[in-house]
Design an enzyme around this catalytic site. Sequence first.
Site, PDB file in Angstrom:
ATOM      1  N   LYS A  53       0.831  -1.206   0.000  1.00  0.00           N
ATOM      2  CA  LYS A  53       0.000   0.000   0.000  1.00  0.00           C
ATOM      3  C   LYS A  53       0.869   1.261   0.000  1.00  0.00           C
ATOM      4  O   LYS A  53       2.073   1.199   0.253  1.00  0.00           O
ATOM      5  CB  LYS A  53      -0.923   0.002   1.215  1.00  0.00           C
ATOM      6  CG  LYS A  53      -0.205   0.124   2.549  1.00  0.00           C
ATOM      7  CD  LYS A  53      -1.198   0.206   3.695  1.00  0.00           C
ATOM      8  CE  LYS A  53      -0.465   0.391   5.028  1.00  0.00           C
ATOM      9  NZ  LYS A  53      -1.394   0.612   6.143  1.00  0.00           N
ATOM     10  N   ARG A 148      -9.945   0.519  15.457  1.00  0.00           N
ATOM     11  CA  ARG A 148      -9.851   1.315  14.239  1.00  0.00           C
ATOM     12  C   ARG A 148     -10.682   0.669  13.134  1.00  0.00           C
ATOM     13  O   ARG A 148     -11.555   1.280  12.563  1.00  0.00           O
ATOM     14  CB  ARG A 148      -8.380   1.447  13.818  1.00  0.00           C
ATOM     15  CG  ARG A 148      -8.127   2.421  12.698  1.00  0.00           C
ATOM     16  CD  ARG A 148      -6.655   2.485  12.324  1.00  0.00           C
ATOM     17  NE  ARG A 148      -6.136   1.215  11.820  1.00  0.00           N
ATOM     18  CZ  ARG A 148      -4.941   1.066  11.249  1.00  0.00           C
ATOM     19  NH1 ARG A 148      -4.136   2.104  11.141  1.00  0.00           N
ATOM     20  NH2 ARG A 148      -4.540  -0.107  10.806  1.00  0.00           N
ATOM     21  N   TYR A 275      14.257  31.613   2.415  1.00  0.00           N
ATOM     22  CA  TYR A 275      13.055  32.305   2.858  1.00  0.00           C
ATOM     23  C   TYR A 275      13.103  32.611   4.348  1.00  0.00           C
ATOM     24  O   TYR A 275      13.574  31.802   5.155  1.00  0.00           O
ATOM     25  CB  TYR A 275      11.810  31.448   2.577  1.00  0.00           C
ATOM     26  CG  TYR A 275      11.334  31.473   1.151  1.00  0.00           C
ATOM     27  CD1 TYR A 275      10.962  32.664   0.543  1.00  0.00           C
ATOM     28  CD2 TYR A 275      11.238  30.297   0.412  1.00  0.00           C
ATOM     29  CE1 TYR A 275      10.511  32.691  -0.766  1.00  0.00           C
ATOM     30  CE2 TYR A 275      10.787  30.303  -0.897  1.00  0.00           C
ATOM     31  CZ  TYR A 275      10.417  31.506  -1.480  1.00  0.00           C
ATOM     32  OH  TYR A 275       9.968  31.524  -2.778  1.00  0.00           O
ATOM     33  N   MET A 323       9.990  24.896  -1.862  1.00  0.00           N
ATOM     34  CA  MET A 323       9.110  23.942  -2.529  1.00  0.00           C
ATOM     35  C   MET A 323       9.886  22.982  -3.434  1.00  0.00           C
ATOM     36  O   MET A 323       9.639  21.776  -3.440  1.00  0.00           O
ATOM     37  CB  MET A 323       8.043  24.678  -3.339  1.00  0.00           C
ATOM     38  CG  MET A 323       6.990  23.762  -3.934  1.00  0.00           C
ATOM     39  SD  MET A 323       5.744  24.661  -4.894  1.00  0.00           S
ATOM     40  CE  MET A 323       4.917  25.590  -3.596  1.00  0.00           C
TER      41      MET A 323
END
Length: 382
Positions: A53, A148, A275, A323
Amino acid sequence: MGNILKKIISKITAPRVKYEPLIEVRVFKDAILHNLNEFQKTYPKLKFAPVLKSNAYGHGLVEVAKILDIQNLPFFMVDSFYEALVLKQNQIKSKILILGYVRTCEIISNKLNNVSYGIIDLEQLKNLVHKLNQPRFFHLKIDTGMHRQGILTEQVEQAIKLIKQNPNFILEGLCTHYADADGETADFTQSQIQKWNRAATEFKKHFPDIKYLHTSNTAGSHYSSQFDANVGRTGLGLYGINPSPFAKLNLKPALEMVSVISSLKTIPAGEKVGYGITFTAQKDMVVATVPVGYNEGVDRRLSSKGFFKVGDVFCPLVGRVSMNISSIDVSNITDAKLEDETVIISSDKDGRNSVENVAKLCDCIPYEILVHIPQHLRRNVI
């Protein structure tokens, strides 16, 4: 016929541009097979089902599935119908278990072969028993304390009665999940094991042909001598990280992420970087940029705290991770140059930029670092 023609036209008209990406995720086949063998050798009572997964924990869903497809494993475990569909579209032959929620209508109507479905809720079970009109294979999840997913242990008798009402409901497996198998104490896990063993005994009494009993995640395998099961699910351990405080396993990290230096400049003492001007050079220094940032999976919490490796030198990150760009101090490298290979995540578990050490710096878990490596980055199996 129309769809086939469209695909042919699409392939013919697709732009044919070859390029070397600036970021590469290397996946080491031998490490994955070594780790699988380590579990098989250490816990001979269990067969192991790989957990694929979340893009195989960042390693590449299809890439890892192809490595394991000829290993004769019980099943591949995924979380979603989409992941199962992707594997089938890529001609994966192994049985697939979807342990996450799948809509009842999807289970009934789809035509995927060799796929089983997890049942994680009593209402879901009721709906399927009422509507299922053709044979499907299922694994029922028992909630032994994590609260869960799964039916509660006090709902076991009701679940057995429901399953018997519809012959199209084929109970292939029974499973649970441990909440604290990687914890420093065993008490809670052992209480879950006791509940599980009682439920497993009851189900085997009514369904003697049940094929798979599976309870353990990677850390839970340590308790295999105590629980009634024939399959273990291995996720993080398959990829070379051992979360158990008790198990001694010789695992090898199976992933490395690399990029290149994209610019170099010398800045004088007192100048700022990045930044928010959060970093100030304490001396004259050489700063290199690397074209990776939080969009490429470099956690922003590594700002002025983490390390990339250039050659044999661990270079500290300076300033905030952007980013798509991170800056590093390469002052200790005498011959740093444009396009030098830069290791973002190391396959050396002792390296300062290994998955485990990055997770410690970010005060998070290794899973979080791995699954945040974007799917669009090229995976190269080595």
